[in-house]
Design a protein around this motif. Structure first.
Motif, short mmCIF file in Angstrom:
data_model
loop_
_atom_site.label_atom_id
_atom_site.label_comp_id
_atom_site.label_asym_id
_atom_site.label_seq_id
_atom_site.Cartn_x
_atom_site.Cartn_y
_atom_site.Cartn_z
N GLN A 132 25.62 44.78 24.58
CA GLN A 132 26.88 45.07 25.28
C GLN A 132 26.57 45.29 26.76
OE1 GLN A 132 29.38 48.83 24.71
NE2 GLN A 132 30.36 47.42 23.28
N ILE A 133 27.45 44.76 27.59
CA ILE A 133 27.28 44.91 29.03
C ILE A 133 28.64 45.25 29.62
CG2 ILE A 133 27.72 42.50 29.70
CD1 ILE A 133 25.10 42.74 31.40
N HIS A 134 28.67 46.09 30.65
CA HIS A 134 29.93 46.51 31.25
C HIS A 134 30.23 45.70 32.50
CE1 HIS A 134 29.34 49.93 28.54
NE2 HIS A 134 30.62 50.20 28.70
N ALA A 135 31.46 45.23 32.58
CA ALA A 135 31.84 44.38 33.72
C ALA A 135 33.22 44.77 34.24
CB ALA A 135 31.86 42.90 33.30
N ALA A 136 33.39 44.62 35.55
CA ALA A 136 34.70 44.78 36.17
C ALA A 136 35.36 43.40 36.20
CB ALA A 136 34.55 45.34 37.58
N PRO A 137 36.69 43.34 36.31
CA PRO A 137 37.39 42.06 36.30
C PRO A 137 36.91 41.12 37.41
CG PRO A 137 38.94 43.84 35.97
CD PRO A 137 37.63 44.48 36.34
N PRO A 138 37.07 39.82 37.21
CA PRO A 138 36.62 38.82 38.19
C PRO A 138 37.23 39.06 39.58
CG PRO A 138 37.21 37.77 36.12
CD PRO A 138 37.65 39.20 36.02
N GLU A 139 36.43 38.77 40.58
CA GLU A 139 36.84 38.90 41.97
C GLU A 139 36.29 37.70 42.75
OE1 GLU A 139 38.75 41.10 43.34
OE2 GLU A 139 38.71 42.89 42.06
N GLY A 140 36.72 37.59 44.00
CA GLY A 140 36.14 36.60 44.88
C GLY A 140 37.12 35.56 45.38
N ARG A 141 36.88 35.08 46.59
CA ARG A 141 37.75 34.10 47.24
C ARG A 141 37.09 32.73 47.40
NH1 ARG A 141 41.19 36.82 52.11
NH2 ARG A 141 42.25 38.41 50.90
N ARG A 163 43.51 39.32 29.46
CA ARG A 163 44.30 39.11 30.67
C ARG A 163 43.54 39.58 31.91
NH1 ARG A 163 50.44 40.98 30.39
NH2 ARG A 163 50.31 39.97 32.42
N ARG A 164 42.83 40.69 31.78
CA ARG A 164 42.10 41.23 32.93
C ARG A 164 40.92 40.35 33.30
NH1 ARG A 164 39.43 45.71 32.16
NH2 ARG A 164 39.60 46.44 34.32
N PHE A 165 40.41 39.56 32.37
CA PHE A 165 39.23 38.76 32.65
C PHE A 165 39.54 37.27 32.82
CE2 PHE A 165 37.26 42.69 31.48
CZ PHE A 165 36.11 42.72 32.26
N ARG A 166 40.81 36.96 33.05
CA ARG A 166 41.12 35.60 33.47
C ARG A 166 40.53 35.40 34.86
NH1 ARG A 166 47.56 35.54 31.88
NH2 ARG A 166 47.28 35.46 29.60
N TYR A 167 40.02 34.20 35.12
CA TYR A 167 39.34 34.00 36.39
C TYR A 167 39.59 32.61 36.95
CZ TYR A 167 35.76 31.33 33.84
OH TYR A 167 35.10 30.40 33.09
N GLN A 168 39.29 32.47 38.21
CA GLN A 168 39.33 31.18 38.87
C GLN A 168 37.89 30.69 39.04
OE1 GLN A 168 42.09 30.71 42.32
NE2 GLN A 168 42.39 32.91 42.07
N ALA A 169 37.70 29.38 38.99
CA ALA A 169 36.37 28.82 39.20
C ALA A 169 35.84 29.28 40.55
CB ALA A 169 36.44 27.29 39.17
N GLY A 170 34.56 29.69 40.57
CA GLY A 170 33.92 30.13 41.80
C GLY A 170 33.90 31.64 41.98
N PHE A 181 33.29 35.79 40.73
CA PHE A 181 32.12 36.48 40.19
C PHE A 181 32.54 37.71 39.40
CE2 PHE A 181 32.89 38.23 44.43
CZ PHE A 181 32.94 39.59 44.17
N LEU A 182 31.60 38.22 38.63
CA LEU A 182 31.78 39.49 37.92
C LEU A 182 30.88 40.54 38.55
CD1 LEU A 182 31.66 38.64 34.08
CD2 LEU A 182 33.68 39.14 35.47
N THR A 183 31.35 41.77 38.59
CA THR A 183 30.50 42.89 38.95
C THR A 183 30.05 43.55 37.65
OG1 THR A 183 31.70 43.27 41.01
CG2 THR A 183 30.31 45.06 40.21
N LEU A 184 28.74 43.60 37.45
CA LEU A 184 28.18 44.22 36.25
C LEU A 184 27.69 45.63 36.58
CD1 LEU A 184 25.99 41.38 34.68
CD2 LEU A 184 28.44 41.81 34.40
N ARG A 187 25.77 45.19 40.22
CA ARG A 187 25.42 43.95 40.89
C ARG A 187 26.49 42.90 40.60
NH1 ARG A 187 22.30 47.01 42.69
NH2 ARG A 187 20.05 46.78 43.08
N CYS A 188 26.65 41.94 41.51
CA CYS A 188 27.64 40.87 41.34
C CYS A 188 26.95 39.56 40.99
CB CYS A 188 28.44 40.68 42.64
SG CYS A 188 29.32 42.16 43.18
N TYR A 189 27.51 38.84 40.00
CA TYR A 189 26.95 37.55 39.61
C TYR A 189 28.08 36.55 39.41
CZ TYR A 189 22.70 40.21 38.93
OH TYR A 189 21.61 41.02 39.15
N SER A 190 27.87 35.36 39.98
CA SER A 190 28.90 34.32 39.93
C SER A 190 29.03 33.72 38.53
CB SER A 190 28.58 33.21 40.92
OG SER A 190 28.65 33.67 42.24
#
Length: 343
Positions: free
Chosen positions: A99-108, A38-45, A47-50, A61-64
């Motif tokens: 394994q890589i650590h990521a924060a939930p998707p963000e971005g407008r 649920r936390r990693f549901r995202y909208q197209a466009g 990004f993730l912060t790794l 760093r942030c990657y789309s």
């Protein structure tokens, strides 16, 4: 916190697959555990912060995302950047099973829900700027009433990311997808004339732009000069040119910043040249933040007393700015005292 996310909101994701896109770009398909889905549901466009550890140092760093939700997977694409600590580490060492650590998707930088009658998505991508644009295009064509027009610029043919997937997208969706490839080695850098010619047949559309700074500036300037409404031009900048704080009118000589966060009020001394976000962190507070380029809106807060100047804003609309909202990662105080509220 949810599932096994840590205090900063980062959760461990397993690299399910590594796809070498070009000699200097790689895609990582990430396996999201059910407890974090649920936390990693995202909208197209978006990004993730790794957060990765390179040489004993935790770096963010942030990657789309280059995938779209309709594909049922989560994929980011990272291009090697000369001197880029994390992008080079990912290209050189990321392997299946890691394994890589990521924060939930963000971005407008997402497809607008109310296209106000517009059925066309017109996108301009330069180099690795194709990453979020690819995500948007894949999502847009899932709507049978939408058309996608994509102008994709690269220095040379061997630097094209997603060459085959783009060709398949065109083949699968026929006249609903138009792809124009521009190569600097053939036609020189993208000029306004090429952009004007590309948008001439476009109807009532929303425009999405991502790529190197000079490319984005040329596209934005040309679109606005052609009469496209600013509200229909959407920008995603991977980096922002640093603006000298000395160029900003700080004649109000800021002395203190009052921070209202998590229902608590903290007063911090201001150090000239620091952004509001840097001031918040200097006070020992954990405020929301992600891209730190003025693109995502994660760090937004409202100035309820005093004033501040934003160095860059690719996230807030005019109404939000009018209401006092700022991107704290890009804001310098311009009055003696500034009070901000993270609502």
């Amino acid at each position: 916190m949810t599932g096994d996310a840590d205090v900063d909101g980062f959760a461990p994701l397993r690299i399910k697959r590594v796809v070498r896109e070009t000699a200097d770009a790689v895609s990582l398909v990430l396996d999201v555990p059910e407890r974090s889905s649920r936390r990693f549901r995202y909208q197209a466009g978006q990004f993730l912060t790794l957060r990765v550890n390179v040489g004993g140092q935790d770096v963010r760093r942030c990657y789309s995302m280059s995938s779209a939700p309709v594909e049922g997977e989560l994929r980011i694409t990272v291009k090697r950047d000369p001197g880029g600590l994390v992008s080079n580490w990912i290209n050189d060492t990321a392997a299946e099973g890691d394994q890589i650590h990521a924060a939930p998707p963000e971005g407008r930088f997402v497809l607008r829900g109310d296209l106000s009658g517009a059925t066309e998505v017109v996108a301009f991508a330069g180099g690795s700027g194709i990453t979020p644009i690819m995500s948007l295009a894949r999502a847009a064509v899932d709507d049978p009433d939408r058309r996608v027009r994509l102008f994709y610029a690269n220095r040379a043919r061997d630097s094209v990311i997603f060459a085959d997937p783009l060709d398949r997208l065109v083949a699968e969706h026929g006249d609903r997808v138009l792809l124009h490839k521009h190569f600097d080695e053939d036609d020189g850098v993208v000029a306004s004339a090429a952009i004007e010619a590309f948008i001439a047949p476009a109807g009532d559309a929303h425009y999405y732009v991502c790529g190197p700074g000079p490319f984005m500036d040329t596209v934005e300037r040309t679109l606005l000069a052609a009469g496209v409404k600013e509200s229909r031009v959407h920008l995603e900048r991977f980096t922002v040119a640093a603006a000298a704080p000395s160029a900003i009118d700080q004649s109000g000589v800021a002395e203190e910043v009052v921070i209202e966060l998590d229902r608590q009020s903290t007063t911090a001394s201001y150090r000239k040249g620091d952004t509001l976000l840097q001031t918040v962190r200097s006070a020992g507070l954990r405020a929301p933040a992600s891209c730190e380029t003025g693109s995502c809106g994660t760090c937004m807060a409202r100035v309820v007393e005093g004033s501040a100047h934003m160095l860059n804003n690719d996230a807030l609309d005019d109404d939000e700015v009018e209401e006092g909202w700022v991107l704290t990662c890009q804001s310098l105080p311009t009055s003696r005292k500034v009070r901000i509220n993270y609502e």
